[in-house]
Design an enzyme around this catalytic site. Sequence first.
Site, PDB file in Angstrom:
ATOM      1  N   CYS A   1       7.585   0.100   7.343  1.00 28.00           N
ATOM      2  CA  CYS A   1       7.694   1.509   6.958  1.00 28.00           C
ATOM      3  C   CYS A   1       6.782   2.459   7.765  1.00 28.00           C
ATOM      4  CB  CYS A   1       7.454   1.632   5.454  1.00 28.00           C
ATOM      5  SG  CYS A   1       8.171   3.115   4.761  1.00 28.00           S
TER       6      CYS A   1
ATOM      7  N   ARG B   1      13.641  11.200  -1.431  1.00 27.04           N
ATOM      8  CA  ARG B   1      13.015   9.902  -1.155  1.00 27.04           C
ATOM      9  C   ARG B   1      14.055   8.817  -1.399  1.00 27.04           C
ATOM     10  NH1 ARG B   1       7.933  10.022   0.138  1.00 27.04           N
ATOM     11  NH2 ARG B   1       7.802   7.767   0.267  1.00 27.04           N
TER      12      ARG B   1
ATOM     13  N   HIS C   1       9.384  -3.246   2.094  1.00 26.28           N
ATOM     14  CA  HIS C   1       8.147  -3.668   1.441  1.00 26.28           C
ATOM     15  C   HIS C   1       8.529  -4.805   0.504  1.00 26.28           C
ATOM     16  CE1 HIS C   1       5.651  -0.172   2.540  1.00 26.28           C
ATOM     17  NE2 HIS C   1       6.702   0.578   2.337  1.00 26.28           N
TER      18      HIS C   1
HETATM   19  N1  GLN Z   1       5.243   8.350   4.564  1.00 30.85           N
HETATM   20  C1  GLN Z   1       6.391   7.704   5.105  1.00 30.85           C
HETATM   21  C2  GLN Z   1       7.686   8.128   4.434  1.00 30.85           C
HETATM   22  O1  GLN Z   1       7.671   8.565   3.316  1.00 30.85           O
HETATM   23  C3  GLN Z   1       6.202   6.199   5.015  1.00 30.85           C
HETATM   24  C4  GLN Z   1       6.265   5.661   3.623  1.00 30.85           C
HETATM   25  C5  GLN Z   1       5.973   4.191   3.495  1.00 30.85           C
HETATM   26  O2  GLN Z   1       5.305   3.604   4.346  1.00 30.85           O
HETATM   27  N2  GLN Z   1       6.397   3.589   2.407  1.00 30.85           N
HETATM   28  O3  GLN Z   1       8.730   8.009   5.042  1.00 30.85           O
END
Ligand code: GLN
Length: 237
Positions: free
Chosen positions: A92, A126, A189
């Site tokens: 990520c 998101r 993740h």
């Molecule tokens: N901040 C980045 C996003 O929101 C990465 C998030 C993450 O590593 N889970 O895309």
Amino acid sequence: MTINILHLYPKEMNLYGDHGNILALTRRLEWRGHKTNVIHYEPGMEIPKDVDIIFGGGGQDSGQGKIEKDLKKIAKVLKEKIEAGVPTLLICGLYQLMGKYFETAEGQRIEGTGVLDLYTKAGPTRLIGNIVIDSEVFGEVVGYENHSGLTYLGEGLKPFGEVKIGDGNNDKDSGEGVRYKNCIGTYLHGPILPKNPKVTDFLIKTALKNKGESIDLRPLDDAVENKAHKVAASRPR
Ligand code: GLN
């Protein structure tokens, strides 16, 4: 044989169990009779010459901002290592920053290393939930994604897999992550490695091969890992 694992920015970049990837790597190496040495890389440190596996986790936009400057300093060394075929897993936030840049929802650009020909821009929502992908090399891979960034690969770069359940890289195609040489970048993740032992063993085998060691890995009893994989794959989004 001692395998040196470089863990990039464990304080700033470590979300949703990412550290479990280091545990999976070290345990599966140790169960095969190898020693492990984990280098916890913090801003300002030097990257040692002998690095056999590179790992970098995810982070909030603020965490990515904090490492931006330092990452620039080590970009050249990281590029050399990835180009030389050092097995690398980036999750990520560091997947995004191994590309050209990540542009946040506020329009702030966080510069990446540019090692990978890709860029990321925050989307309107998101993307959160369990994710299942189909990878040419590893078959079904499961994990958990939580990101605002939409990632677009340059021509010539292949995704890590194709999304079966979930969102993955972006809103334009069904790709998830990236594979370049022995580097895997992914939004998964979870952590990814304990639930996907084939991916862990790929990183281990590649590290051993690069050192001229035998890649005949002693098979392990993966009953628990396979059960975790199955449960994750069957969870509703
Ligand atoms: N901040 C980045 C996003 O929101 C990465 C998030 C993450 O590593 N889970 O895309």
